[in-house]
Scaffold this active site. Structure first.
Site, PDB file in Angstrom:
ATOM      1  N   SER A 165       0.844  -1.196   0.000  1.00 34.31           N
ATOM      2  CA  SER A 165       0.000   0.000   0.000  1.00 34.31           C
ATOM      3  C   SER A 165       0.879   1.245   0.000  1.00 34.31           C
ATOM      4  O   SER A 165       1.618   1.487   0.953  1.00 34.31           O
ATOM      5  CB  SER A 165      -0.906   0.013   1.231  1.00 34.31           C
ATOM      6  N   HIS A 195      -1.074  -1.319  -4.429  1.00 34.92           N
ATOM      7  CA  HIS A 195      -2.344  -1.003  -3.776  1.00 34.92           C
ATOM      8  C   HIS A 195      -2.429   0.500  -3.515  1.00 34.92           C
ATOM      9  O   HIS A 195      -1.523   1.098  -2.915  1.00 34.92           O
ATOM     10  CB  HIS A 195      -2.443  -1.772  -2.453  1.00 34.92           C
ATOM     11  N   ASP A 253      -4.858   3.433  -1.870  1.00 35.62           N
ATOM     12  CA  ASP A 253      -5.991   3.754  -0.996  1.00 35.62           C
ATOM     13  C   ASP A 253      -6.515   5.149  -1.318  1.00 35.62           C
ATOM     14  O   ASP A 253      -5.821   6.143  -1.103  1.00 35.62           O
ATOM     15  CB  ASP A 253      -5.557   3.699   0.468  1.00 35.62           C
ATOM     16  N   MET A 260      -9.156   7.859  -0.290  1.00 33.34           N
ATOM     17  CA  MET A 260     -10.047   8.275   0.801  1.00 33.34           C
ATOM     18  C   MET A 260     -10.512   9.705   0.549  1.00 33.34           C
ATOM     19  O   MET A 260      -9.713  10.562   0.149  1.00 33.34           O
ATOM     20  CB  MET A 260      -9.311   8.196   2.143  1.00 33.34           C
ATOM     21  N   HIS A 286      -8.395   0.841  -4.094  1.00 31.60           N
ATOM     22  CA  HIS A 286      -9.341   0.605  -2.993  1.00 31.60           C
ATOM     23  C   HIS A 286     -10.043   1.921  -2.685  1.00 31.60           C
ATOM     24  O   HIS A 286      -9.440   2.855  -2.156  1.00 31.60           O
ATOM     25  CB  HIS A 286      -8.554   0.087  -1.784  1.00 31.60           C
ATOM     26  N   MET A 330     -12.370   4.224  -0.618  1.00 35.19           N
ATOM     27  CA  MET A 330     -12.980   4.463   0.700  1.00 35.19           C
ATOM     28  C   MET A 330     -13.657   5.821   0.608  1.00 35.19           C
ATOM     29  O   MET A 330     -13.159   6.828   1.126  1.00 35.19           O
ATOM     30  CB  MET A 330     -11.919   4.424   1.797  1.00 35.19           C
ATOM     31  N   MET A 358     -11.160  -6.078   5.464  1.00 41.37           N
ATOM     32  CA  MET A 358     -10.396  -5.146   6.281  1.00 41.37           C
ATOM     33  C   MET A 358     -10.128  -5.775   7.645  1.00 41.37           C
ATOM     34  O   MET A 358     -11.051  -6.203   8.341  1.00 41.37           O
ATOM     35  CB  MET A 358     -11.159  -3.831   6.463  1.00 41.37           C
ATOM     36  N   ASP A 401      -6.369  -6.564   4.228  1.00 39.46           N
ATOM     37  CA  ASP A 401      -5.674  -5.280   4.367  1.00 39.46           C
ATOM     38  C   ASP A 401      -5.738  -4.826   5.818  1.00 39.46           C
ATOM     39  O   ASP A 401      -6.823  -4.651   6.375  1.00 39.46           O
ATOM     40  CB  ASP A 401      -6.342  -4.250   3.457  1.00 39.46           C
TER      41      ASP A 401
END
Length: 211
Positions: free
Chosen positions: A6, A30, A32, A34, A63, A65, A134, A172
């Protein structure tokens, strides 16, 4: 075990360098995303992802979020990630979103927060390519692995074997060389690791997870 570092834990002042290093040994990169609404943190947007896509030699694993998943799928599809995963807790029209992701030629994946019951995706498993479990509460790196995630993974694995054996399980949060063997035995196919990989020698850390 496939390993997806990540980049949330990478050195953003030297992001190209870090990506080039991990791509020598990782399987996925990966990312993330957000939005500061679904989780209390704001991270990576399209400008950074575009830059990552230019230098990464391994497939991207995005991913989400976020709120308004459909908007972000449209925004990031042009970077041709291998996976786009979204949280079931935030999506009212999951079947439609799964189809939208697949129509872009991207593998759709669904994410489960630690408190979310597997039954919430029972009728979606046949349509997706991966479930991301998660093992920490989403939003920040460096958290400790939640132990009862192992039982959840075993339950999920049994469900997947009955409905869609080709569907992968990704985990993760708090992954390291101390728990990766147990994750493998429980049925995990891909581990995401951020703070563990980006401390010390990146590729040695990645290698330690390839059990």
């Amino acid at each position: 075990m496939l390993v997806a570092p990540s980049i949330l834990s990478a050195d953003f002042g030297n992001l190209q360098r870090d990506i080039e290093i991990i791509c020598k040994n990782c399987d996925l990169v990966h990312i993330d995303v957000m939005d500061g609404h679904f989780v209390p943190n704001l991270t990576i947007g399209p400008i950074v992802i575009e830059s990552v896509a230019k230098v990464a030699t391994k497939p991207l694993d995005i991913h989400l979020m976020v709120q308004n998943n459909s908007f972000f799928v449209d925004l990031f599809a042009k970077y041709k990630p291998k996976y786009i995963s979204f949280h079931i807790e935030e999506e009212k029209h999951a079947n439609s979103l799964v189809q939208k992701i697949r129509n872009y030629g991207i593998s759709p994946a669904i994410v489960l927060n630690p408190h979310t019951n597997i039954d919430s995706i029972k009728y979606l498993i046949e349509y997706i390519d991966m479930v991301l479990v998660m093992s920490v509460n989403p939003g920040f790196g460096g958290q400790r692995f939640i132990p009862n995630t192992i039982d959840k993974i075993k339950e999920l694995k049994d469900l997947i074997e009955r409905i869609n054996p080709q569907c992968l399980i990704e985990v993760d949060g708090g992954v390291n060389n101390q728990n990766v063997e147990e994750l493998k035995k429980a049925g995990v196919d891909i581990v995401v690791a951020g703070s563990y990989v980006f401390s010390g020698n990146y590729n040695q850390k990645i290698e330690s997870l390839k059990v």
